[in-house]
Design an enzyme around this catalytic site. Structure first.
Site, PDB file in Angstrom:
ATOM      1  N   TYR A 128      -9.866 -10.800  -6.448  1.00 36.44           N
ATOM      2  CA  TYR A 128      -8.918 -10.963  -7.546  1.00 36.44           C
ATOM      3  C   TYR A 128      -9.204 -12.205  -8.377  1.00 36.44           C
ATOM      4  CZ  TYR A 128      -6.504  -7.248  -5.143  1.00 36.44           C
ATOM      5  OH  TYR A 128      -6.215  -6.046  -4.543  1.00 36.44           O
ATOM      6  N   HIS A 136      -4.006  -9.142   3.951  1.00 32.92           N
ATOM      7  CA  HIS A 136      -5.452  -9.130   4.197  1.00 32.92           C
ATOM      8  C   HIS A 136      -5.786  -9.980   5.421  1.00 32.92           C
ATOM      9  CE1 HIS A 136      -6.425  -8.153  -0.286  1.00 32.92           C
ATOM     10  NE2 HIS A 136      -6.178  -7.079   0.419  1.00 32.92           N
ATOM     11  N   ARG A 185       0.858  -1.177   0.000  1.00 36.08           N
ATOM     12  CA  ARG A 185       0.000   0.000   0.000  1.00 36.08           C
ATOM     13  C   ARG A 185       0.901   1.235   0.000  1.00 36.08           C
ATOM     14  NH1 ARG A 185      -1.911  -3.443   4.163  1.00 36.08           N
ATOM     15  NH2 ARG A 185      -3.999  -4.289   3.786  1.00 36.08           N
ATOM     16  N   LYS A 213      -2.005  -2.480   7.958  1.00 36.16           N
ATOM     17  CA  LYS A 213      -3.150  -1.994   8.730  1.00 36.16           C
ATOM     18  C   LYS A 213      -3.155  -2.629  10.108  1.00 36.16           C
ATOM     19  CE  LYS A 213      -6.348  -0.774   5.020  1.00 36.16           C
ATOM     20  NZ  LYS A 213      -7.706  -0.964   4.470  1.00 36.16           N
ATOM     21  N   HIS A 249      -2.842   2.218  -5.742  1.00 38.14           N
ATOM     22  CA  HIS A 249      -3.498   0.942  -5.464  1.00 38.14           C
ATOM     23  C   HIS A 249      -3.631   0.093  -6.728  1.00 38.14           C
ATOM     24  CE1 HIS A 249      -4.722  -0.267  -1.512  1.00 38.14           C
ATOM     25  NE2 HIS A 249      -5.737  -0.977  -1.981  1.00 38.14           N
TER      26      HIS A 249
END
Length: 278
Positions: free
Chosen positions: A259, A250, A129, A153, A224
């Site tokens: 995806y 993730h 990211r 994250k 992104h």
């Protein structure tokens, strides 16, 4: 949660507070389903994205759960509120040829062009990211091992393999450009601007837009987009979905599954290879 997520939730609640003040509602006990629905309708009329409204419902739901726990309110108006359904949005993805054009776009004879090439190579090689890219420090690089580490994250650390091409351009940037940008200052961040300070998100966005234009790519390319392209291309070349989940950081594999919609070529190849009557 990430800083950006916290800020988004905070902004949702501040907008709700402004709405309540407009209608002179001074107590959360006076907030009922009708009030919340009116607020969400206002958000929709202001052309807010469905994803933003869904997040806003989550913000309010958590907030009123907190008020119940703290005994600040006697009823939860969010119990009868359903979030709007998200529209399935397939992210923009570059073809391999377009990625090659983009990576070759920066003028590497110039210091900032070489830096931009290193950034683009890194982003496509790892699927980082943009916030992770600007947060990288020198100590996060383990180029002799072909690895980098990053904080994603929720401050979750992950270690990602990195290919020879990206390593080559990173080493050139570290040896030829970064010392010039540093200007005898002290800074542990990997990517620097022309003032020798940490490169910003806006800086990467601006530089990317210029390189996309130079490469003649007509798609709406964001940082992104390189992350999406990274995930799609390795899936098309046979990577396992769980591996891609780990590489992207993730928490839930359902996030990664988008995806699979972008990898129809891979699905067709598998079908043709393994189905007895294909």
């Amino acid at each position: 949660m990430s800083h950006n997520t916290i800020v988004s939730y905070q902004n949702d609640l501040l907008q709700f507070m402004t709405f309540l003040q407009t209608f002179e509602i001074t107590s959360f006990n006076d907030v009922d389903r009708k009030v919340v629905v009116s607020f969400l309708q206002q958000e929709s009329e202001q052309k807010k994205a469905t994803s933003s409204i869904v997040r806003c419902v989550t913000s309010l739901r958590k907030f009123f759960q907190y008020l119940i726990e703290e005994e600040k309110v006697t009823a939860d108006p969010m119990q009868l509120i359903d979030a709007p359904k998200r529209r399935e949005h397939l992210p923009e993805v570059l073809s391999v040829k377009e990625v090659d054009c983009l990576l070759n776009s920066p003028d590497t004879a110039k210091p900032l062009g070489l830096r931009n090439r290193a950034i683009l190579e890194l982003m496509y090689a790892t699927g980082l990211r943009v916030s992770e890219v600007i947060g990288l420090k020198l100590a996060d690089l383990h180029l002799s091992l072909g690895l980098i580490q990053t904080l994603g994250k929720g401050q979750k650390e992950r270690i990602i393999p990195i290919g020879d091409q990206a390593i080559h351009w990173l080493e050139r940037y570290l040896n030829e450009v970064r010392p010039q940008l540093l200007k005898k200052q002290r800074n542990n961040y990997l990517f620097l601007n022309h003032h020798g300070r940490k490169l910003s998100r806006q800086g990467i966005w601006k530089n990317l837009k210029l390189e996309v234009q130079k490469a003649g790519i007509q798609k709406n390319v964001t940082p992104h987009t390189l992350r999406h392209s990274f995930a799609t291309h390795i899936l098309e070349n046979g990577a396992d979905l769980r591996v891609v989940q780990e590489l992207l950081g993730h928490a839930d594999i359902s996030t990664t599954q988008i995806y699979t919609h972008l990898s129809k070529k891979r699905l067709a190849d598998v079908y043709n290879k393994y189905h007895p009557r294909a």
